[in-house]
Design an enzyme around this catalytic site. Structure first.
Site, short mmCIF file in Angstrom:
data_model
loop_
_atom_site.label_atom_id
_atom_site.label_comp_id
_atom_site.label_asym_id
_atom_site.label_seq_id
_atom_site.Cartn_x
_atom_site.Cartn_y
_atom_site.Cartn_z
N CYS A 50 -3.94 5.64 6.48
CA CYS A 50 -5.02 5.74 7.44
C CYS A 50 -5.19 5.02 8.72
O CYS A 50 -5.77 5.56 9.69
CB CYS A 50 -6.23 5.62 6.42
SG CYS A 50 -6.73 4.25 5.74
N HIS A 98 8.71 -6.20 13.13
CA HIS A 98 7.34 -5.22 13.09
C HIS A 98 7.09 -4.88 11.44
O HIS A 98 5.94 -5.24 11.04
CB HIS A 98 7.40 -3.99 14.01
CG HIS A 98 6.38 -3.22 13.98
ND1 HIS A 98 5.07 -3.35 14.56
CD2 HIS A 98 6.08 -1.97 13.11
CE1 HIS A 98 4.21 -2.53 14.20
NE2 HIS A 98 4.85 -1.60 13.27
#
Lengths: 439, 261
Positions: A50, A98
Site C-alpha cells: 500500500c 535501496h
C-alpha cells in the site's frame, strides 16, 4: 547488463497515485510474465504494497529504463505523465542499497515495521515461481531478507509499538506477563476497539465479551471475534470478570466512574485490570486511574507511547545503516565479479596463479635444463594458457552486450572458481555503474 | 584457603551485581548475559567453598558470619533457579547486590559461635538450615516486592521508557514473590518450632529474651498475613507488596537480634 529499481513510495507519491499504480497480488504473476517478454529484461520482480510499487529488474542497459516505465503505464493503465514525476530510478549499488533499506524497514512509513519483510519475501517468491529471477535477483532478494532479519535482531529498530494496538499489547504484557487466557471486554462495538481487540487476541488472549448499547451490534462483533455478547445491563459483571477492557462508545458522559470501579475492584479482590479508553470524549473517568491495581490508558497515552517508540527506533537508524552499508558492499563486490572488466582481470589472475604454481612445482625437476630451455618451457606454459583463455575472453566481452550477461557471467565465475577478493570488497564505489536518481 | 575462595566469590558477585545494575539502564546490551555468567561462576566457587569448609570439620554455619555467607549462597542459588525458570534477569539487579551485602556483613561481624558450641546437635542443625533457607527466600521475595512497586509506579505514572521495558511484568513478579514466601514460610515455621522445642527440652542452650521472641513472632505473623491475604482472601496488588517489605524489615531486625551482639 544493468540492475535497476524503478518505483514510487509514500514519500514521493500521494496516495491516489500510489493507489492507481498498485499491482494486485492476483495479477502479479501475469504482470511479471509480461514484463519478462519485453525482451530486454532478464530478471524482474515487482514489490507492490500500500505504500510502494517498485520494479526490480536486470536489463541490458540504462536505456531500457524507459521500457520499464512504459510497461508500468501499460500494466496499470495510468498515463505516464501522471506518475513519472513521482518516480525514482536507482541502479547498481544504489538499487541494492535501496532494497536493503526497504527490507530493513528504514523506508517504511512506520519505521522498522515488521510487515515489509514478509511483503518482500512474497514478492520474491511470486517472481521466483514464474521463473523471473536469476543469478542476480535471487542473490539480491535473499540478501535483502537476511539484512531485514539482521536489522531486527541486532538492533532495536523493530522494538516497541507501531500502532495503538501494539502499544496496548505491550502494556498488557508488562502487567500480565503474557496474554494467554486473559479475558477481554469490549465496551462499544466500534471499528477502533475492534482493531485493538484483534491485535490483543492475535497475541494469545483468551475469551472475549462484547458489551454494547444495541445488542445486535454487540452480537455481530462478538461473532466476528469468537466471543459472547452482553447488554449494557450486564456491564458490571463483565467488568468484574475482565482483565483487559477496551472502551470506545459514542457516549458523551463517562460510563465507568471512579465510584463504580472502586466498588467493583473490591469484588475483584483488587485483581489488576487494564483499562483502555480509546473513545473521544472519554468513556472512563480519568480518576479511575488513581485506584490501586487499575491501569487506565486513554487514546492520547497510547499515541504518546507509539510516538515515543518511534523516537527510540529513530536512534537505531544509524546502526541499521551500518549493517546495510556492510551488506551492500559485500553484494556489490559479488556483483562486480559479474562485470566484464573485473571478471576478465580475475580470470587472468587465476590463470597466472595456476601457471606460476605449476612452474614452482616442477622447476626443481627441470634443473638439468639450461636457462634457454627453461625460458622455452615457461613460454610454452604461457602459450597454452593464452590459447585456452582466448576464446572464453572474447565471448565474455560479447556477453557484456547481451541482456542476460549477468547470468552467463555467473556461470563463468562458477566454472573457473573465481571468488570475491578482499580488495574488491573494499572498493564498492568504483565497481557499480553510477546510479541515476530522478525524483 | 576458605577466605581466599570467599574473596573470589565476593568479586564475582560484585561484578555480576554491577553488570545487572547497568543492564537496567543500558539498552540492548549483553550485560545481563555476562552478569549471569559471573553469578554462576561465583556460585560454583561458593559451593566448592561450602564443601571445603564442611570437609575441614567445621559445620558451614557454626558461626554467625558463616551463616550469613550461606544465606548469600542460597540467595544466588534461588536467583539462578529464577533465571532458569522465569527468565527474569532484571531481578539480579537487586539480588546480586544483596548477596554481596550479606558477604560483606559476614566479614565485618565478630566470629561468635552460635549457641555455645552445641552445633553438633541435630536440632540446632535443622533449626539453622531452615532459618537460613527461609531468610534467603524472604530476601528474594523482598527484591520482587521492590520491583513490583517500581514497575507499578512506572505504569501508573505512564513513564514507559528506559527501565520500564527491562523490569519484569507485574503479575509474573507477584506470582514469583508468592511462591517464594509459600516455600519460605513453612521453613520459618519449622525453624521457630525447632527452636521452641529445643529450648524447652534442653536440646539447645541459648539465651532467650522477650525481645527476641517478639521479633520472631512479628516476622512470622507478617508473612502469615501476607499468605492469608494472598491465598485465602485473594488480595492482589500494591498493599500485599508493602507487607512483603515489612516482612523483610522484620527478618533483618530479628536476625540482628539473634545473631549478633
Amino acid at each position: 547488463m544493468h540492475l535497476v529499481v524503478i518505483g514510487l513510495n509514500h514519500t514521493t507519491a500521494p496516495i491516489d497515485v500510489r493507489e492507481r499504480l498498485s499491482v494486485p497480488e492476483s495479477g502479479l504473476a501475469d504482470a511479471l510474465s509480461r514484463l519478462k517478454m519485453c525482451g530486454c529484461v532478464t530478471e524482474c520482480c515487482i514489490l507492490s504494497t500500500c505504500n510502494r510499487t517498485e520494479m526490480y529488474a536486470v536489463t541490458e542497459s540504462r536505456d531500457d529504463d524507459a521500457v520499464l516505465i512504459d510497461f508500468l503505464s501499460a500494466l496499470t493503465g495510468v498515463p505516464k505523465a501522471d506518475f513519472t514525476d513521482h518516480l525514482y530510478t536507482r541502479s547498481g549499488h544504489k538499487a541494492v542499497d535501496h532494497l536493503f533499506r526497504v527490507s530493513a524497514g528504514l523506508d517504511s512509513m512506520m519505521l522498522g515495521e515488521p510487515q515489509i519483510l514478509g511483503q518482500v519475501k512474497s514478492a520474491y517468491c511470486v517472481a521466483g515461481d514464474c521463473s523471473c529471477t536469476g543469478a542476480v535477483l535471487n542473490n539480491l532478494f535473499q540478501q535483502a531478507l537476511a539484512v531485514g532479519k539482521r536489522a531486527r535482531t541486532e538492533t532495536d529498530i523493530a522494538k516497541g509499538a507501531f500502532s495503538v494496538g501494539y502499544a496496548a499489547v505491550e502494556l498488557a504484557n508488562s502487567i500480565f506477563g503474557d496474554l494467554y487466557g486473559r479475558r477481554i471486554l469490549i465496551v462499544g462495538a466500534g471499528k477502533m476497539s475492534e482493531n485493538t481487540a484483534k491485535r490483543i487476541i492475535s497475541n494469545g488472549a483468551g475469551s472475549v465479551t462484547v458489551a454494547n448499547r444495541t445488542f445486535e451490534r454487540a452480537r455481530k462483533l462478538a461473532e466476528e471475534l469468537g466471543g459472547v455478547a452482553v447488554g449494557f445491563d450486564a456491564l458490571d459483571q463483565a467488568l468484574i470478570d475482565a482483565d483487559i477492557v477496551i472502551s470506545s462508545t459514542g457516549a458523551t458522559e463517562p460510563i465507568i466512574t471512579r465510584q463504580t470501579m472502586a466498588k467493583l475492584m473490591r469484588v475483584r479482590h483488587e485483581r489488576p485490570v487494564f483499562l483502555i479508553d480509546i473513545a473521544v470524549p472519554r468513556d472512563i473517568e480519568p480518576e479511575v486511574g488513581e485506584l490501586d491495581n487499575v491501569f487506565l490508558y486513554n487514546i492520547d497515552d497510547l499515541q504518546d507511547l507509539v510516538e515515543q517508540s518511534v523516537r527510540e527506533r529513530q536512534k537505531e537508524i544509524e546502526k541499521v545503516e551500518l549493517i546495510i552499508e556492510q551488506e551492500t558492499r559485500k553484494f556489490t563486490a559479488w556483483l562486480k565479479t559479474l562485470e566484464v572488466v573485473p571478471l576478465i582481470r580475475l580470470l587472468r589472475e587465476r590463470f597466472d596463479s595456476i601457471r606460476d604454481g605449476e612452474w614452482e612445482k616442477y622447476r626443481g625437476r627441470l634443473n638439468h635444463l639450461n636457462d634457454r630451455d627453461r625460458e622455452t618451457v615457461q613460454a610454452l606454459l604461457q602459450s597454452v594458457i593464452n590459447k585456452i583463455s582466448h576464446h572464453p575472453m572474447v565471448r565474455i566481452k560479447d556477453y557484456a552486450n547481451t541482456h542476460d550477461g549477468y547470468g552467463k557471467m555467473d556461470v563463468v565465475r562458477e566454472l573457473f572458481g573465481v571468488e570475491i577478493t578482499e580488495e574488491m570488497e573494499e572498493a564498492p564505489e568504483a565497481s557499480a555503474p553510477e546510479g541515476a536518481e530522478k525524483e | 584457603m576458605s577466605s581466599l575462595l570467599l574473596g573470589v566469590v565476593l568479586i564475582a558477585y560484585f561484578i555480576s551485581a554491577v553488570l545487572y545494575l547497568a543492564n537496567l539502564h543500558v539498552k540492548h546490551s549483553r550485560y545481563a548475559l555476562f552478569g549471569a555468567v559471573f553469578a554462576a561462576a561465583g556460585f560454583v566457587v561458593h559451593t566448592v567453598r561450602v564443601i571445603v569448609v564442611h570437609a575441614g570439620g567445621n559445620t558451614p554455619f557454626s558461626t554467625a558470619p558463616e551463616a550469613l555467607v550461606l544465606v548469600a549462597w542460597a540467595i544466588v542459588l534461588l536467583y539462578l533457579i529464577i533465571l532458569w525458570r522465569y527468565r527474569l534477569p532484571a531481578v539480579g539487579a537487586l539480588e546480586m547486590p544483596l548477596a554481596v551485602i550479606c558477604i560483606l556483613l559476614a566479614a565485618s561481624v565478630a566470629k561468635q559461635q552460635f549457641a555455645s558450641g552445641v552445633i553438633s546437635s541435630g536440632w540446632l542443625k535443622v533449626h539453622i538450615v531452615a532459618i537460613i533457607l527461609s531468610m534467603a527466600a524472604f530476601a528474594v521475595a523482598f527484591c520482587c516486592a521492590v520491583f513490583y512497586l517500581v514497575q507499578n509506579k512506572l505504569l501508573k505514572s505512564k513513564r514507559l521508557s528506559g527501565m520500564f521495558r527491562r523490569l519484569p511484568p507485574l503479575e509474573l513478579i507477584d506470582g514469583l514473590a508468592h511462591n517464594l514466601v509459600a516455600i519460605a514460610f513453612p521453613l520459618l515455621t519449622l525453624g521457630i518450632i525447632t527452636a521452641v522445642i529445643g529450648v524447652h527440652a534442653g536440646l539447645l542452650r541459648t539465651e532467650t529474651s522477650p525481645v527476641k521472641i517478639a521479633a520472631s513472632a512479628v516476622t512470622w505473623a507478617t508473612y502469615a498475613l501476607y499468605l492469608f491475604s494472598h491465598g485465602v482472601l485473594q488480595w492482589r496488588g500494591r498493599r500485599a507488596h508493602y507487607v512483603l517489605i515489612a516482612g523483610a524489615v522484620a527478618v533483618a531486625v530479628t536476625t540482628a537480634l539473634h545473631g549478633f551482639k
